[in-house]
Design a protein around this motif. Structure first.
Motif, short mmCIF file in Angstrom:
data_model
loop_
_atom_site.label_atom_id
_atom_site.label_comp_id
_atom_site.label_asym_id
_atom_site.label_seq_id
_atom_site.Cartn_x
_atom_site.Cartn_y
_atom_site.Cartn_z
N TYR A 73 -2.67 -8.28 2.56
CA TYR A 73 -1.46 -8.61 1.83
C TYR A 73 -0.73 -7.33 1.43
O TYR A 73 -1.28 -6.22 1.52
N ARG A 109 0.08 -4.73 -0.74
CA ARG A 109 -0.51 -4.19 -1.95
C ARG A 109 0.44 -3.25 -2.70
O ARG A 109 0.12 -2.81 -3.80
N THR A 126 -0.25 -13.92 0.36
CA THR A 126 -0.46 -13.85 -1.08
C THR A 126 0.27 -12.64 -1.66
O THR A 126 0.99 -11.93 -0.96
N PRO A 135 -0.14 -9.22 -4.63
CA PRO A 135 -1.15 -8.42 -5.33
C PRO A 135 -1.61 -9.13 -6.60
O PRO A 135 -0.85 -9.89 -7.21
N GLY A 173 -6.56 -11.07 -3.89
CA GLY A 173 -5.14 -11.30 -4.11
C GLY A 173 -4.89 -12.32 -5.21
O GLY A 173 -5.81 -12.77 -5.90
#
Length: 662
Positions: free
Chosen positions: A454, A456, A560, A562, A623
């Motif tokens: 994902y 970040r 998703t 963070p 996540g």
């Protein structure tokens, strides 16, 4: 002291040598091709899973190959097209005396390990373990996966009557799968070398033991239990016995190709199940499924080569046809009610003696009404001591792109039939070309491994795909020059078999994506909470592309955010949950999501009475979103009602409510 050291060294060498020579030769009774699009089980004396009255007991020409256990929704299981297959062989030891008939296609019970086996397995192993020949980097004149199996006359074998009617042969079967190339992932080639080893045997056994010399009138029958698709049949006809009965078979004499596909089942008037059509499957759009062809492929066997028979005819299919099995209990396939040795030999000599023999695709008694064994008869051969014959078979499954299979409105049966047949014939011809070229042909470059993560670095929803440029340095195995031109990134939001949508093409060295030795691609056209499968392919200067299926995610990645650093913003979606209103992706309809989570944290779900039904441990790096399939810690679906969640993070807690309407 020196003597002891040397002795110890010698013992270590002996132990290591023995382990190298003996143990790797037989890895397991069943080895599996499960890379690329076409999957298959390779057993000691036959191919396909263990046979049990057409019940699917494992991988058998699965196309497209995928692990159905990874999908929580019932989509009919794996897409298998075979229950069992291989050879039935027989010969005489004089012009008038039958020696033996061996069944190596249904059970192959005479082929095993140990002294009690009639034919002892000497080798059953992967020739290139751990992917050593992926992308043909070890041997361009072989499959990327190769399984070698050797079985032979067992000199230790004794039967009840000490007759020892055995074929004095050694069989070497070499099975090749090309799984990394999109053009070659739809066929598997089996090469059988059957050698008369009577001189070797006679040098070992006592002189009084009978061992046949020349094998007279040796026949081989290729026998395969092909059906249209186990997934399709189990969805459309769950109350009927397993093993699709609605397979329409054909024979193409120019290609020496016997094949079939899912047809309309005549026992269900008013419904059309061509190519496994089901209106209840496919992606759900506006609350309704689109419909899906569950069996959008042809499956078949092709004789690529057989040695000249005793009449001097090369690659000669003497007869072909089918044996219709009972739809209730089938234990012996085409040998049903053929018990004596004489009757079995008459069968391998003339397959028209098979149980319920069908000679024509236009048959109206058994065709598309019965489970069918597909037969090709080869021979006769006279195999002299020390001589051998060669039989090479291709197994082929191919059909339309999955995008067509889930779009029946724009792809009526006639279009599916045309495109499926064209793809299938192209793969059959490609298999023949591969064999004719000594198992060598032009191949695409290697495709790199990749990871998905994902985003970040910001709160923007995106999936990050990364890979290394090391495959760009691998030379083409045919000319020695690196020829990778670029990459194609694919995504599926439905199943690990597709539909695969090409979301972008990245040329080699594109500095918009390459930093140092690593490429990074940001897929921002994703929906938070949705699960996605990805695949990455490579292509070369000739446009040859690697397999999507050999380099894909089999477990989807959830888009998703963070993780949060507190519990304040946790939400449950949808809330309330109403059955049938979840995601359209199979296995996702029952998913409830907890969003805006910190990492790590623990979520406990209780009934309003305070009974704990589920504990979810959210790990570091998961996540901000996790899903719950509404199954309790005891493996049961929860009932409709109000539920309480209790989240813990860093000493803090949050309590909330949500509703489920099932």
């Amino acid at each position: 002291m020196k003597y002891r050291t040397n002795l110890f060294f010698i013992l270590v060498v002996i132990l290591l040598t023995n382990s190298i020579i003996v143990f790797p030769q037989i890895e397991s009774s069943s080895l599996i091709f499960n890379r690329g699009k076409l999957w298959q089980t390779i057993q000691f004396g036959k191919v396909g899973p263990q046979f049990s009255n057409w019940t699917q007991r494992g991988i058998g020409l699965d196309w497209p190959g995928f692990d159905a256990s990874l999908i929580s929704d019932n989509i009919g299981g794996q897409a298998s097209h075979l229950v069992s297959g291989g050879l039935i062989v027989g010969a005489k030891w004089t012009q008038d005396s039958i020696l033996s008939v061996e069944e190596w296609s249904i059970y192959a019970g005479s082929v095993a390990e140990g002294a009690g086996a009639k034919y002892r397995v000497k080798t059953h192993r992967r020739v290139y373990p751990n992917g050593a020949n992926h992308w043909l980097q070890s041997n361009p004149n072989a499959g990327e996966e190769v399984i070698e199996t050797i079985w032979e006359y067992n000199t230790d074998y004794t039967d009840e009557f000490q007759i020892k009617r055995m074929l004095p042969i050694r069989v070497r079967r070499t099975s090749h799968q090309w799984s990394g190339s999109k053009a070659d992932e739809n066929y598997i080639i089996h090469e059988y070398i059957i050698k008369n080893i009577s001189p070797e045997i006679k040098s070992i056994v006592p002189p009084m033991r009978f061992v046949a010399d020349t094998l007279f009138d040796f026949y081989a029958v290729i026998n395969y239990g092909i059906h249209s698709n186990s997934r399709s049949w189990s969805v459309l006809f769950p109350s009927l016995s397993p093993g699709a009965r609605n397979t329409q078979f054909f024979y193409n004499s120019a290609r020496r190709l016997l094949y079939g596909r899912a047809a309309d089942y005549p026992e269900t008037p008013g419904l059309n199940e061509d190519f496994g059509y089901s209106p209840a499957f496919g992606p759900t759009i506006n609350g309704r499924p689109t419909g899906e062809y569950l069996a959008p492929a042809f499956a078949g066997i092709k004789l690529l080569y057989s040695s000249p028979d005793k009449n001097g005819i090369l690659s000669n299919v003497v007869r072909y046809g089918w044996s219709a099995a009972s739809n209730s209990i089938d234990l012996s396939g085409p040998l049903t009610n053929i018990g004596s040795l004489e009757a079995q030999y008459d069968f391998v000599k003339d397959i028209r003696l098979a149980a319920n023999f069908v000679s024509s695709s236009t048959d109206t008694v058994f065709m598309t009404r019965s489970r069918m064994w597909s037969l090709m008869q080869l021979g006769p051969y006279n195999i002299l001591p020390g001589d051998s014959i060669r039989i090479v078979i291709a197994e082929i499954v191919d059909g339309v792109d999955y995008k067509q299979a889930i779009d029946p409105q724009n792809n009526p049966v006639n279009i599916i039939n045309r495109d499926t047949r064209n793809s299938f014939f192209a793969s059959a011809d490609r298999a023949q070309q591969t064999f004719d070229n000594g198992f060598n042909h032009t191949d695409p470059p290697a495709a790199p491994d990749f990871v998905v993560d994902y985003n970040r670095e910001s709160q923007a929803v995106a999936n990050i795909i990364k890979w290394n440029n090391d495959k760009e340095l691998i030379p083409d195995p045919d000319n020695g020059n690196p020829d990778l031109v670029g990459y194609i990134l694919y995504r599926s939001d439905f199943l690990p078999i597709g539909p695969w949508i090409a979301i972008d093409t990245i040329t080699k060295g594109d500095m918009n994506y390459l930093e140092g030795n690593n490429y990074t691609y940001v897929d921002s056209l994703v929906t938070i909470g949705q699960r996605y499968y990805y695949a990455l392919t490579s292509f070369d200067t000739q446009g040859l592309e690697t397999s999507i299926f050999a380099n894909r995610l089999q477990i989807p990645f959830t888009a998703t955010l963070p993780p949060k650093d507190n519990l304040e913003d946790i939400l449950v979606v949808p809330n309330p949950f109403v059955i049938g209103e979840g995601f359209s992706q199979p296995g996702e309809q029952d998913k409830i999501q907890f969003v805006n989570l910190p990492n790590p944290c623990t979520i406990r779900i209780y009934t309003v009475r305070g009974d704990l039904v589920k504990t979810i441990d959210v790990k570091e790096g998961d996540g901000a979103i996790v899903s719950w399939d509404q199954v309790t810690d005891f493996g049961q679906f929860v009932e409709s009602g109000i539920y309480i969640f209790h989240a813990e993070f860093n000493g803090g807690t949050k309590i909330g409510k949500f509703a489920i309407v099932r």
